[in-house]
Design an enzyme around this catalytic site. Structure first.
Site, PDB file in Angstrom:
ATOM      1  N   GLU A   6       0.836  -1.203   0.000  1.00  0.00           N
ATOM      2  CA  GLU A   6       0.000   0.000   0.000  1.00  0.00           C
ATOM      3  C   GLU A   6       0.874   1.257   0.000  1.00  0.00           C
ATOM      4  OE1 GLU A   6       0.099  -2.614   2.023  1.00  0.00           O
ATOM      5  OE2 GLU A   6      -1.664  -2.733   3.311  1.00  0.00           O
TER       6      GLU A   6
ATOM      7  N   SER B  69      17.453 -41.570 -13.265  1.00  0.00           N
ATOM      8  CA  SER B  69      16.253 -40.736 -13.133  1.00  0.00           C
ATOM      9  C   SER B  69      16.373 -39.433 -13.921  1.00  0.00           C
ATOM     10  CB  SER B  69      16.011 -40.408 -11.651  1.00  0.00           C
ATOM     11  OG  SER B  69      17.103 -39.685 -11.142  1.00  0.00           O
TER      12      SER B  69
ATOM     13  N   GLY C 142      13.495 -39.029  -1.899  1.00  0.00           N
ATOM     14  CA  GLY C 142      13.144 -40.292  -2.538  1.00  0.00           C
ATOM     15  C   GLY C 142      11.989 -40.936  -1.774  1.00  0.00           C
TER      16      GLY C 142
HETATM   17  C1  AOF Z   1       4.516  -7.087   4.537  1.00  0.00           C
HETATM   18  N1  AOF Z   1       4.191  -6.528   3.328  1.00  0.00           N
HETATM   19  O1  AOF Z   1       2.810  -5.496   1.933  1.00  0.00           O
HETATM   20  C2  AOF Z   1       2.013  -6.087   4.062  1.00  0.00           C
HETATM   21  C3  AOF Z   1       2.322  -6.682   5.322  1.00  0.00           C
HETATM   22  O2  AOF Z   1       7.890  -6.968   9.231  1.00  0.00           O
HETATM   23  P1  AOF Z   1       7.017  -5.746   9.055  1.00  0.00           P
HETATM   24  O3  AOF Z   1       7.193  -4.742  10.120  1.00  0.00           O
HETATM   25  O4  AOF Z   1       7.165  -5.172   7.675  1.00  0.00           O
HETATM   26  O5  AOF Z   1       5.495  -6.214   9.217  1.00  0.00           O
HETATM   27  C4  AOF Z   1       5.080  -7.362   8.630  1.00  0.00           C
HETATM   28  C5  AOF Z   1       3.609  -7.593   8.874  1.00  0.00           C
HETATM   29  O6  AOF Z   1       2.822  -6.583   8.261  1.00  0.00           O
HETATM   30  C6  AOF Z   1       3.162  -8.897   8.264  1.00  0.00           C
HETATM   31  O7  AOF Z   1       3.301  -9.948   9.182  1.00  0.00           O
HETATM   32  C7  AOF Z   1       1.697  -8.629   7.948  1.00  0.00           C
HETATM   33  O8  AOF Z   1       0.935  -8.915   9.102  1.00  0.00           O
HETATM   34  C8  AOF Z   1       1.623  -7.128   7.719  1.00  0.00           C
HETATM   35  N2  AOF Z   1       1.387  -6.766   6.293  1.00  0.00           N
HETATM   36  N3  AOF Z   1       3.588  -7.174   5.498  1.00  0.00           N
HETATM   37  O9  AOF Z   1       5.650  -7.521   4.730  1.00  0.00           O
HETATM   38  C9  AOF Z   1       3.005  -6.017   3.057  1.00  0.00           C
HETATM   39  N4  AOF Z   1       0.809  -5.564   3.811  1.00  0.00           N
HETATM   40 ZN    ZN Z   2       1.381  -2.471   6.075  1.00  0.00          ZN
END
Ligand code: AOF
Ligand code: ZN
Length: 370
Positions: free
Chosen positions: A52, A168, A293
């Site tokens: 976002e 294989s 395997g």
């Molecule tokens: C993401 N990417 O686009 C969205 C996430 O490790 P942080 O602080 O970046 O936070 C990760 C958390 O944020 C993730 O576990 C999820 O709950 C939320 N959304 N995370 O890495 C994204 N939208």
């Molecule tokens: Zn976020």
């Protein structure tokens, strides 16, 4: 375009992060105003901005009242990056369409709630099934800390993974083998039993453009892996773990010197698969692709911890009662005991096919002892 079509675009964008976001999710976002796509973005790499924020930062135009489509509920917590709800509200987005809700306890419905409390219209469950499947790994790992496990094998039409002589190379054609390398990119780790290393001396890396090598994990109860194997020889360049029950201290030292990480789990002389998975989860490994395997597959399936199967079938016959099959051990006595898949699908790959499905959880209990 419909809301489903915009969400489909967001899913396709999310997939661009494949192999680079773990253990965080793949997320895509599309922002639309007056029927025009104003901007889009995706989560590009672990620790980077969320989808976002990436989409919003790329667009300087006024987005007041715009519609935002996102595959996962926007977060509302300060993590490695600031809350996405903040920037969505700052930019005056009017409506948010969410694919799947975020099971992360720090979010879990609170993201949608905050948006609603600030007057944003929120609609959830748009292409929910597809969005859940996109992040089936994340959904399990964030909730349990246990890696998602997929098992892959390639066999002939008569159910053999090699000829009776052990040859294989190759069962399936190029298109199917490329698909396997896509899996190796998607999963954080690849695991085989020591038998595969002794017979094939494989590299277990990801050989496609923009590929990402998975962590290589060898289950080797008695630490038999040869120091001159390709795996050990390349362990300084590609993360490599050997899980074992017992071994010679000199061999342990030599392997460590070669760059191998050792995990010792001794359950009556064998490595317990469930315990190993828990250890890997603690090391932030969110997913494991098993490419072993028949013997190793039999043991692993017994644990009841396999989530998905990828079965590649080549239109060939090789025969031979000594020729190995993909799942050995003793097997079940009756058809009614069979492990069944849900959500199975067939993917056509050149002349070969891949059948994939999720192992029905309540039935994934156990195969009999071998
Ligand atoms: C993401 N990417 O686009 C969205 C996430 O490790 P942080 O602080 O970046 O936070 C990760 C958390 O944020 C993730 O576990 C999820 O709950 C939320 N959304 N995370 O890495 C994204 N939208
Ligand atoms: Zn976020």
């Amino acid at each position: 375009m419909t809301k489903y079509e915009y969400m489909q675009l967001a899913i396709e964008l999310a997939r661009k992060g494949m192999g680079r976001t773990a253990p965080n999710p793949m997320v895509g976002c599309v922002i639309v105003r007056d029927g025009k796509i104003m901007t889009d973005g995706f989560h590009e790499q672990y620790g980077g901005y969320h989808a976002e924020r990436n989409a919003l930062l790329r667009c300087e135009e006024d987005l007041t009242g715009a519609d935002l489509y996102v595959t996962l509920e926007p977060c509302c917590h300060q993590g490695q990056t600031p809350p996405c709800t903040d920037i969505i509200l700052e930019r005056g987005i009017g409506r948010v369409y969410i694919g799947a809700m975020d099971p992360n306890p720090k979010v879990a419905g609170k993201g949608a709630q905050i948006l609603r409390e600030h007057g944003v219209e929120v609609e959830t469950g748009i292409l929910e099934k597809e969005c859940l499947e996109l992040n089936e790994v994340f959904m399990q790992y964030i909730a349990t800390g246990i890696p998602y496990v997929a098992m892959k094998y390639a066999m002939t039409m008569d159910g053999k993974i090699a000829t009776y002589t052990g040859d294989s190379k190759w069962v399936t054609g190029e298109v199917a083998r490329r698909h396997v390398h896509e899996l190796r990119k998607r999963y954080s780790a690849i695991m085989v039993g020591i038998g595969t290393v002794l017979v094939d001396d494989p590299m277990l890396n990801c050989r496609i453009e923009e590929g990402v090598d998975p962590v290589r994990i060898i289950c080797d109860s008695r630490l038999r892996i040869p120091l001159e194997s390709q795996i050990v020889q390349t362990a300084k360049g590609i993360p490599t773990i050997v899980a074992y029950a017992s071994g010679d201290p000199k061999k342990e030292e030599d392997l460590r010197k070669a760059g191998v990480e050792l995990i010792q789990i001794n359950e009556h002389g064998r490595v317990d698969f469930a315990k190993l998975l828990a250890e890997l989860g603690q090391r932030k490994i969110d997913s494991v692709l098993i490419e072993g395997g028949g013997t190793f597959h039999g043991t692993v399936l017994k644990s009841g911890m396999v989530n998905r199967i990828f079965c590649y079938i080549a239109p060939k016959l090789i025969g031979g009662k000594e020729a190995r099959s993909p799942v050995e051990g003793d097997g079940f006595s009756y058809m009614r005991e069979a492990l069944e898949m849900t959500d199975s699908e067939i993917i056509k790959l050149g002349g070969d096919i891949c059948i994939t499905g999720c192992v029905r959880k309540e039935e994934a209990s156990c195969l009999p002892e071998s």
